[in-house]
Motif scaffolding. Structure first.
Motif, short mmCIF file in Angstrom:
data_model
loop_
_atom_site.label_atom_id
_atom_site.label_comp_id
_atom_site.label_asym_id
_atom_site.label_seq_id
_atom_site.Cartn_x
_atom_site.Cartn_y
_atom_site.Cartn_z
N CYS A 35 -17.66 -6.04 -41.02
CA CYS A 35 -15.77 -7.05 -40.66
C CYS A 35 -15.86 -7.71 -40.06
O CYS A 35 -16.90 -9.04 -39.10
CB CYS A 35 -15.17 -4.96 -39.19
N ASN A 41 -15.63 -12.49 -28.61
CA ASN A 41 -16.24 -10.59 -28.21
C ASN A 41 -14.09 -9.50 -27.95
O ASN A 41 -14.60 -8.92 -26.94
CB ASN A 41 -17.11 -10.79 -26.98
N LYS A 61 -19.96 -4.20 -33.77
CA LYS A 61 -20.19 -5.11 -34.54
C LYS A 61 -21.61 -4.51 -35.04
O LYS A 61 -21.11 -4.73 -36.10
CB LYS A 61 -20.55 -6.53 -33.91
N VAL A 72 -16.46 -5.33 -28.73
CA VAL A 72 -16.57 -5.61 -30.04
C VAL A 72 -18.26 -5.63 -30.12
O VAL A 72 -17.84 -5.90 -31.52
CB VAL A 72 -15.85 -7.29 -29.71
N TYR A 117 -14.23 -10.53 -36.70
CA TYR A 117 -14.31 -10.84 -35.56
C TYR A 117 -13.70 -11.86 -34.90
O TYR A 117 -15.09 -12.53 -35.36
CB TYR A 117 -15.46 -9.76 -35.06
N PHE A 176 -10.70 -7.59 -33.18
CA PHE A 176 -11.24 -7.21 -34.63
C PHE A 176 -9.80 -7.46 -35.86
O PHE A 176 -9.39 -7.78 -34.92
CB PHE A 176 -10.92 -5.70 -34.17
#
Length: 132
Positions: A97, A102, A91, A87, A99, A105
């Motif tokens: 996007c 960690n 990023k 993740v 999130y 998504f």
């Protein structure tokens, strides 16, 4: 991976319609990405943490889970093990996007699915250990 295990079918059936439709589309993309990349090989489909999960049988990938975001009728997530860098690395490439720390998504079934971005995430998850 074409035949969905009964317990996975039951989980998909319990999702809100739009989330279910989006996640079933992503399931097809998981199969497609795996079939296009010979290194990925065969996938296993099962439940982990109560969510449909996909893992390479040869061990080159990290588990990819598909789940619903709690308290939302439209949001869902592509989740990976929180101790991976997947993740964080994603990023850097796709900062706009959404999130969840960690581990996930996030997407919204009320929006068009960003097919190429999702397929890229799938590929990175299913080949995660190749780059390490």
């Amino acid at each position: 991976m074409h035949n969905m295990p009964n317990e996975v079918t039951e989980v998909f059936a319990a999702y809100p319609l739009k989330v279910k439709q989006a996640l079933l589309q992503i399931r097809q993309w998981i199969e497609h990405v795996a079939s296009e990349n010979l290194q990925i090989g065969e996938l296993s489909e099962c439940l982990k943490w109560g969510e449909p999960s996909y893992i390479t049988l040869n061990g080159i990938g990290t588990t990819l889970r598909l789940g619903r975001v709690r308290d939302s009728d439209s949001k869902f997530a592509l989740l990976v093990h929180c101790q991976t860098r997947l993740v964080a690395d994603f990023k850097e490439v796709y900062p706009d996007c959404e999130y969840d720390k960690n581990r996930a998504f996030l997407l919204d079934s009320a929006q068009p699915l960003p097919e190429q971005i999702i397929k890229h995430f799938i590929l990175l998850a299913l080949t995660y250990h190749l780059k390490r």
